[in-house]
Scaffold this active site. Structure first.
Site, PDB file in Angstrom:
ATOM      1  N   ASP A  94       0.857  -1.190   0.000  1.00 48.48           N
ATOM      2  CA  ASP A  94       0.000   0.000   0.000  1.00 48.48           C
ATOM      3  C   ASP A  94       0.898   1.247   0.000  1.00 48.48           C
ATOM      4  O   ASP A  94       1.827   1.348   0.801  1.00 48.48           O
ATOM      5  CB  ASP A  94      -0.854  -0.053   1.293  1.00 48.48           C
ATOM      6  CG  ASP A  94      -1.970   0.963   1.312  1.00 48.48           C
ATOM      7  OD1 ASP A  94      -2.392   1.416   0.243  1.00 48.48           O
ATOM      8  OD2 ASP A  94      -2.444   1.291   2.428  1.00 48.48           O
ATOM      9  N   HIS A  95       0.650   2.164  -0.892  1.00 48.79           N
ATOM     10  CA  HIS A  95       1.394   3.433  -0.961  1.00 48.79           C
ATOM     11  C   HIS A  95       2.915   3.267  -1.051  1.00 48.79           C
ATOM     12  O   HIS A  95       3.653   3.884  -0.266  1.00 48.79           O
ATOM     13  CB  HIS A  95       1.071   4.324   0.251  1.00 48.79           C
ATOM     14  CG  HIS A  95      -0.319   4.861   0.224  1.00 48.79           C
ATOM     15  ND1 HIS A  95      -0.747   5.793  -0.682  1.00 48.79           N
ATOM     16  CD2 HIS A  95      -1.394   4.551   0.975  1.00 48.79           C
ATOM     17  CE1 HIS A  95      -2.026   6.052  -0.475  1.00 48.79           C
ATOM     18  NE2 HIS A  95      -2.444   5.305   0.520  1.00 48.79           N
ATOM     19  N   ASP A 116       2.672   5.034  -5.478  1.00 43.21           N
ATOM     20  CA  ASP A 116       1.916   6.272  -5.297  1.00 43.21           C
ATOM     21  C   ASP A 116       2.838   7.456  -5.553  1.00 43.21           C
ATOM     22  O   ASP A 116       3.554   7.915  -4.668  1.00 43.21           O
ATOM     23  CB  ASP A 116       1.343   6.333  -3.871  1.00 43.21           C
ATOM     24  CG  ASP A 116       0.575   7.624  -3.632  1.00 43.21           C
ATOM     25  OD1 ASP A 116       0.472   8.445  -4.573  1.00 43.21           O
ATOM     26  OD2 ASP A 116       0.079   7.819  -2.512  1.00 43.21           O
ATOM     27  N   GLU A 146      -1.766   6.008  -8.835  1.00 47.79           N
ATOM     28  CA  GLU A 146      -2.729   7.003  -8.326  1.00 47.79           C
ATOM     29  C   GLU A 146      -2.626   8.319  -9.090  1.00 47.79           C
ATOM     30  O   GLU A 146      -1.535   8.803  -9.384  1.00 47.79           O
ATOM     31  CB  GLU A 146      -2.484   7.247  -6.822  1.00 47.79           C
ATOM     32  CG  GLU A 146      -3.461   8.258  -6.222  1.00 47.79           C
ATOM     33  CD  GLU A 146      -3.537   8.221  -4.687  1.00 47.79           C
ATOM     34  OE1 GLU A 146      -3.346   7.140  -4.093  1.00 47.79           O
ATOM     35  OE2 GLU A 146      -3.793   9.284  -4.103  1.00 47.79           O
ATOM     36  N   HIS A 190      -7.839   9.804   4.022  1.00 41.92           N
ATOM     37  CA  HIS A 190      -7.298   8.854   4.989  1.00 41.92           C
ATOM     38  C   HIS A 190      -7.586   9.283   6.431  1.00 41.92           C
ATOM     39  O   HIS A 190      -7.681  10.462   6.720  1.00 41.92           O
ATOM     40  CB  HIS A 190      -5.777   8.722   4.807  1.00 41.92           C
ATOM     41  CG  HIS A 190      -5.409   8.073   3.509  1.00 41.92           C
ATOM     42  ND1 HIS A 190      -4.658   8.706   2.542  1.00 41.92           N
ATOM     43  CD2 HIS A 190      -5.690   6.857   3.009  1.00 41.92           C
ATOM     44  CE1 HIS A 190      -4.493   7.894   1.519  1.00 41.92           C
ATOM     45  NE2 HIS A 190      -5.109   6.763   1.770  1.00 41.92           N
ATOM     46  N   HIS A 234      -9.228   4.733  -2.060  1.00 40.05           N
ATOM     47  CA  HIS A 234      -8.517   4.760  -0.770  1.00 40.05           C
ATOM     48  C   HIS A 234      -9.392   5.514   0.236  1.00 40.05           C
ATOM     49  O   HIS A 234     -10.407   6.096  -0.121  1.00 40.05           O
ATOM     50  CB  HIS A 234      -7.181   5.497  -0.937  1.00 40.05           C
ATOM     51  CG  HIS A 234      -6.130   4.655  -1.552  1.00 40.05           C
ATOM     52  ND1 HIS A 234      -4.982   4.297  -0.899  1.00 40.05           N
ATOM     53  CD2 HIS A 234      -6.059   4.052  -2.766  1.00 40.05           C
ATOM     54  CE1 HIS A 234      -4.249   3.533  -1.683  1.00 40.05           C
ATOM     55  NE2 HIS A 234      -4.875   3.373  -2.829  1.00 40.05           N
ATOM     56  N   ASN A 277     -10.350   0.450   0.087  1.00 40.93           N
ATOM     57  CA  ASN A 277      -9.340   0.342   1.153  1.00 40.93           C
ATOM     58  C   ASN A 277      -9.906   0.734   2.514  1.00 40.93           C
ATOM     59  O   ASN A 277     -10.462   1.832   2.670  1.00 40.93           O
ATOM     60  CB  ASN A 277      -8.185   1.315   0.866  1.00 40.93           C
ATOM     61  CG  ASN A 277      -7.312   0.860  -0.276  1.00 40.93           C
ATOM     62  OD1 ASN A 277      -7.651  -0.072  -1.004  1.00 40.93           O
ATOM     63  ND2 ASN A 277      -6.176   1.513  -0.437  1.00 40.93           N
TER      64      ASN A 277
HETATM   65  P1  13P Z   1      -8.884   4.699   5.838  1.00 39.69           P
HETATM   66  O1  13P Z   1      -7.994   5.555   6.676  1.00 39.69           O
HETATM   67  O2  13P Z   1     -10.141   5.407   5.451  1.00 39.69           O
HETATM   68  O3  13P Z   1      -9.165   3.389   6.465  1.00 39.69           O
HETATM   69  O4  13P Z   1      -8.122   4.408   4.456  1.00 39.69           O
HETATM   70  C1  13P Z   1      -7.146   3.405   4.364  1.00 39.69           C
HETATM   71  C2  13P Z   1      -6.410   3.437   3.085  1.00 39.69           C
HETATM   72  O5  13P Z   1      -6.786   4.056   2.138  1.00 39.69           O
HETATM   73  C3  13P Z   1      -5.181   2.650   2.995  1.00 39.69           C
HETATM   74  O6  13P Z   1      -4.476   2.926   1.834  1.00 39.69           O
END
Ligand code: 13P
Length: 332
Positions: A94-95, A116, A146, A190, A234, A277
């Protein structure tokens, strides 16, 4: 070099193709520890839902990348033990913020990576994404990219303001990078504070914040440009108020925490959005359950006695998301 195929993991290609056709989304749950992983796998196995296990750079630093990879491998075996004959589990970075990090994950058994580069200028985002795609595709590892910027804070990723994805850029970006899926910005963000109170209205009855709606017009325009292309959301925690209330009741302090209403995610899941996500909701469930035990049983000092209830609450949350929000149950 370890191939994810040897570990029993799958990439996202087939998962996404089926999800778009079937009008549902695959859950992408972040994990950092054993209890989260157990809860994710149990919920996925019991509902027969394909699942994406997400590891952020922060999680790699926290839990150690070797350990996380073996945990994912163990998750496949655990799923089989639970009676899921052919588990569809993807291990995803992730990212990812550099070519080196993405390469190291590809080399280390991940079946999917995200690069990302959305905070870079457009041409630099394209160049870096293409470099990762060219490397990852040699090993049949899928790549998420992204375009657009989400607001909010998550591990090492943070931005004060959001910029919606520009629909006029998506065809050029997807064609030139060769990415397999595209994370877009349409108003999600996020963390547990997705909107400031000024961006929301207040429900006069409950006094709770009501967030602004997602920009479905931007999503529609993107889908029109890229028909059938896998789209990722996300920042899609809904920040359930019962967890926030529980945390606050047992000594926590999360005033005005607010997320994305689940009916909006349900609507998105029926479109080309095929990966959603969710991280913060599981953090909230964990914390709420632990705080409750600490408040009610101050003499408790066996971690199993508070991590166990936290695991149960997370499992309940994951099942609820799979069945009632994403609609991915019975799809694996
Ligand atoms: P949340 O903070 O809304 O749970 O998002 C998580 C996310 O996008 C992880 O990449």
């Amino acid at each position: 070099m370890v191939s994810y195929k040897e570990l029993g993991l799958v990439n996202t290609r087939e998962m996404f193709a089926k999800a778009i056709k079937g009008g549902y989304a695959i859950p992408a749950f972040n994990f950092n520890n054993m209890e989260q992983l157990q809860a994710i796998i149990k919920a996925s196995a019991e509902t027969k839902s394909p699942v994406i296990l997400q590891v952020s750079k922060g999680a790699r630093n926290y839990a150690n990348q070797t350990l996380l990879r073996y945990m994912a491998q163990g998750a496949v075996e655990y799923a089989k033990e639970l009676g899921w004959e052919k588990p569809q589990i993807c291990l995803h970075l992730d990212h990812g913020d550099s070519f080196e990090l993405c390469k190291s994950c590809v080399d280390f058994g991940f079946s999917s990576v995200m690069i990302d580069a959305s905070s870079l200028p457009y041409e630099e985002n394209i160049a870096l994404t293409k470099k990762v795609v060219d490397y990852a595709h040699q090993y049949d590892v899928t790549v998420e990219a992204e375009l657009g910027v989400l607001a909010g804070v998550e591990d090492e990723v943070s931005s004060a303001v959001s910029h919606y994805t520009k629909p006029e850029e998506v065809v050029d970006f997807a064609t030139r990078t060769g990415c397999d899926s595209l994370a877009i910005s349409i108003g999600t963000s996020h963390g547990a504070y997705k909107f400031t109170p000024e961006q929301c209205t207040r429900d006069p009855k409950t006094g709770k914040l009501v967030p602004p709606p997602l920009a479905f017009d931007v999503l529609d325009a993107i889908m029109e440009q890229l028909p059938g292309f896998p789209i990722v959301l996300h920042g899609s925690s809904s920040v359930p108020q019962e967890y926030v209330d529980m945390i606050n009741q047992y000594g926590g302090k999360l005033p005005d925490a607010v997320g994305i209403p689940e009916e909006q995610l349900r609507k998105a899941a029926k479109s080309a959005v095929c990966k959603i996500n969710i991280d913060s909701d599981s953090r909230l469930a964990f914390t709420a359950a632990v705080r409750k035990v600490f408040a009610e049983k101050p003499g408790e000092f066996d971690p199993r006695k508070y991590c166990g209830p936290a695991r149960d609450l997370m499992e309940e949350l994951y099942k609820h998301k799979i069945i009632n929000v994403l609609g991915s149950d019975g799809k694996a």
